[in-house]
Scaffold this motif. Sequence first.
Motif, PDB file in Angstrom:
ATOM      1  N   TRP A  60     -14.271 -12.414 -28.213  1.00 38.52           N
ATOM      2  CA  TRP A  60     -13.761 -11.284 -27.844  1.00 38.52           C
ATOM      3  C   TRP A  60     -12.876 -11.137 -29.119  1.00 38.52           C
ATOM      4  O   TRP A  60     -12.438 -12.123 -29.906  1.00 38.52           O
ATOM      5  CB  TRP A  60     -12.644 -11.492 -26.932  1.00 38.52           C
ATOM      6  N   PHE A  61     -12.858  -9.844 -29.464  1.00 38.96           N
ATOM      7  CA  PHE A  61     -12.177  -9.280 -30.528  1.00 38.96           C
ATOM      8  C   PHE A  61     -11.164  -8.256 -30.451  1.00 38.96           C
ATOM      9  O   PHE A  61     -11.558  -7.115 -30.064  1.00 38.96           O
ATOM     10  CB  PHE A  61     -13.095  -9.067 -31.724  1.00 38.96           C
ATOM     11  N   SER A  62      -9.834  -8.045 -30.394  1.00 38.07           N
ATOM     12  CA  SER A  62      -8.976  -6.985 -30.096  1.00 38.07           C
ATOM     13  C   SER A  62      -9.077  -6.952 -28.588  1.00 38.07           C
ATOM     14  O   SER A  62      -9.120  -5.579 -28.131  1.00 38.07           O
ATOM     15  CB  SER A  62      -8.867  -5.965 -31.093  1.00 38.07           C
ATOM     16  N   GLU A  81     -17.996 -28.015 -34.036  1.00 44.04           N
ATOM     17  CA  GLU A  81     -18.289 -26.672 -34.879  1.00 44.04           C
ATOM     18  C   GLU A  81     -18.852 -25.821 -33.826  1.00 44.04           C
ATOM     19  O   GLU A  81     -19.674 -26.000 -32.844  1.00 44.04           O
ATOM     20  CB  GLU A  81     -19.118 -26.848 -35.653  1.00 44.04           C
ATOM     21  N   VAL A  82     -18.412 -24.525 -33.731  1.00 43.55           N
ATOM     22  CA  VAL A  82     -18.860 -23.455 -32.516  1.00 43.55           C
ATOM     23  C   VAL A  82     -19.636 -22.524 -33.495  1.00 43.55           C
ATOM     24  O   VAL A  82     -19.015 -21.724 -34.446  1.00 43.55           O
ATOM     25  CB  VAL A  82     -17.640 -22.830 -31.904  1.00 43.55           C
ATOM     26  N   ASP A  83     -20.887 -22.347 -32.861  1.00 42.58           N
ATOM     27  CA  ASP A  83     -21.661 -21.235 -33.385  1.00 42.58           C
ATOM     28  C   ASP A  83     -21.552 -20.091 -32.670  1.00 42.58           C
ATOM     29  O   ASP A  83     -21.764 -19.989 -31.389  1.00 42.58           O
ATOM     30  CB  ASP A  83     -23.211 -21.466 -33.526  1.00 42.58           C
ATOM     31  N   MET A  84     -21.403 -18.846 -33.116  1.00 41.49           N
ATOM     32  CA  MET A  84     -21.194 -17.395 -32.361  1.00 41.49           C
ATOM     33  C   MET A  84     -22.265 -16.419 -32.796  1.00 41.49           C
ATOM     34  O   MET A  84     -22.293 -16.269 -33.950  1.00 41.49           O
ATOM     35  CB  MET A  84     -19.738 -17.038 -32.601  1.00 41.49           C
ATOM     36  N   ASP A  85     -22.758 -15.781 -31.808  1.00 37.39           N
ATOM     37  CA  ASP A  85     -23.592 -14.591 -32.123  1.00 37.39           C
ATOM     38  C   ASP A  85     -22.549 -13.436 -31.696  1.00 37.39           C
ATOM     39  O   ASP A  85     -22.251 -12.925 -30.904  1.00 37.39           O
ATOM     40  CB  ASP A  85     -24.661 -14.615 -31.327  1.00 37.39           C
ATOM     41  N   ILE A  86     -22.497 -12.522 -33.065  1.00 35.88           N
ATOM     42  CA  ILE A  86     -21.580 -11.285 -33.059  1.00 35.88           C
ATOM     43  C   ILE A  86     -22.292 -10.146 -33.212  1.00 35.88           C
ATOM     44  O   ILE A  86     -23.569 -10.203 -33.789  1.00 35.88           O
ATOM     45  CB  ILE A  86     -20.528 -11.588 -34.138  1.00 35.88           C
ATOM     46  N   GLU A  87     -22.100  -9.408 -32.398  1.00 37.19           N
ATOM     47  CA  GLU A  87     -22.691  -7.781 -32.195  1.00 37.19           C
ATOM     48  C   GLU A  87     -22.683  -7.129 -33.897  1.00 37.19           C
ATOM     49  O   GLU A  87     -21.689  -7.333 -34.460  1.00 37.19           O
ATOM     50  CB  GLU A  87     -22.283  -7.036 -31.446  1.00 37.19           C
ATOM     51  N   GLN A  88     -23.759  -6.691 -34.302  1.00 38.14           N
ATOM     52  CA  GLN A  88     -23.907  -6.070 -35.876  1.00 38.14           C
ATOM     53  C   GLN A  88     -23.000  -5.121 -35.802  1.00 38.14           C
ATOM     54  O   GLN A  88     -22.323  -4.746 -36.985  1.00 38.14           O
ATOM     55  CB  GLN A  88     -25.358  -5.944 -35.921  1.00 38.14           C
ATOM     56  N   SER A  89     -22.591  -4.427 -34.603  1.00 40.61           N
ATOM     57  CA  SER A  89     -21.856  -3.224 -34.703  1.00 40.61           C
ATOM     58  C   SER A  89     -20.526  -3.432 -35.024  1.00 40.61           C
ATOM     59  O   SER A  89     -19.662  -2.559 -35.129  1.00 40.61           O
ATOM     60  CB  SER A  89     -22.099  -2.526 -33.508  1.00 40.61           C
ATOM     61  N   ALA A  90     -20.004  -4.786 -34.642  1.00 43.26           N
ATOM     62  CA  ALA A  90     -18.610  -5.178 -34.878  1.00 43.26           C
ATOM     63  C   ALA A  90     -18.447  -5.785 -36.275  1.00 43.26           C
ATOM     64  O   ALA A  90     -17.280  -6.359 -36.405  1.00 43.26           O
ATOM     65  CB  ALA A  90     -18.322  -6.026 -33.738  1.00 43.26           C
ATOM     66  N   GLN A  91     -19.380  -6.196 -36.854  1.00 46.80           N
ATOM     67  CA  GLN A  91     -19.364  -6.786 -38.403  1.00 46.80           C
ATOM     68  C   GLN A  91     -18.295  -6.326 -39.122  1.00 46.80           C
ATOM     69  O   GLN A  91     -17.550  -7.011 -39.827  1.00 46.80           O
ATOM     70  CB  GLN A  91     -20.598  -7.036 -38.831  1.00 46.80           C
TER      71      GLN A  91
END
Length: 343
Positions: A60-62, A81-91
């Motif tokens: 989550w972000f904001s 270590e935690v690997d996270m896949d983040i949507e490119q639109s939120a980059q």
Amino acid sequence: MSTESNKRSVVVGIFVLLGVLIFVAGVFVLGGQQKRFTKSIRIMAVFSDVAGLKAGNNVWFSGVKIGTIKRVKFFGTNQVEVDMDIEQSAQSYIRKDAQATISSDGLIGNKIVQIFGGTPKAGPVEENDRLKTQEALSSDKVLETLQENNQNLLRVTNDFKALVGNIRRGKGTVGAVLTDSVVANNFKLAMENLQKASLNTVKVTGSVSAFAAKLNTKGSLANELVTDTTVFRRLSRTASRLENAAGSAEKTVSTLNLTSENVNRASEKLNNTNSPLGVLLTDQETATNLRTTLRNLNKGTELLNEDLKAAQSNFLLRGFFKKKAKEESKRKADSTTVVQPQP
């Protein structure tokens, strides 16, 4: 028979088709929840304790879900270590100086990774960037804190109970005031005196306000003393003159004191029997001798006058005295002669 077989085949085909549709819909739904069909980037974060976080949990972000946990693995000696896949639109909204922490989805929900912070000065995150982390407050620590607060509250309650008991038994100042009538009366008197003092303070304040108003009244002596520099200079000169007069008065007093000391010394000398004046003023025998001497001098003077008269009658000195008498008469005539002014 053929008709029944066809019906069964149709029903089976319908069920199979529905199953396939449900399967496809589930794939799409799960894929959408897992962000399988959206473009994403991978970023990492290293935690000391992930508190049960596992792959598939959300990021989550904001307050907005922007990705999922791809993998959780050990890192270094005792970190994860935690690997996270983040949507490119939120980059573009996540900055390189943002931080990540472990949180919960609700009060007792699944663990999630929450990204927060970041400044516009830092650029957006990129593939394989590692975010800074902030250790989250675990539930065990929260329970420990609550337990400690409960113990402190229990101590405060016991202390308050003991304090109330002492007050009821009349111990301490408050207990004495509440239970002892003499102390209570003294306290009332003190409060009355305090109220009177407060009223006097109000009166004094009113007097000061009235005086200040008079000071602000133009034309009054107080206002001129405060605002008019000419009056102030005059008063300064008058004060200087008064100081000079006081100095002169002090000098006069010093002179009078010195004169008084001299008079006292002279009086002491007059009262001293060893000095001539003291002997004349205090010794009776000396005074008697002095009177006798003066009497003898008077008699001697009378006899001398008689001798002079007898000498004038003597024929040897008669010519001398006649000549002297003529000179005296001539001197008197010259002194009485009036000079007539010329026309």
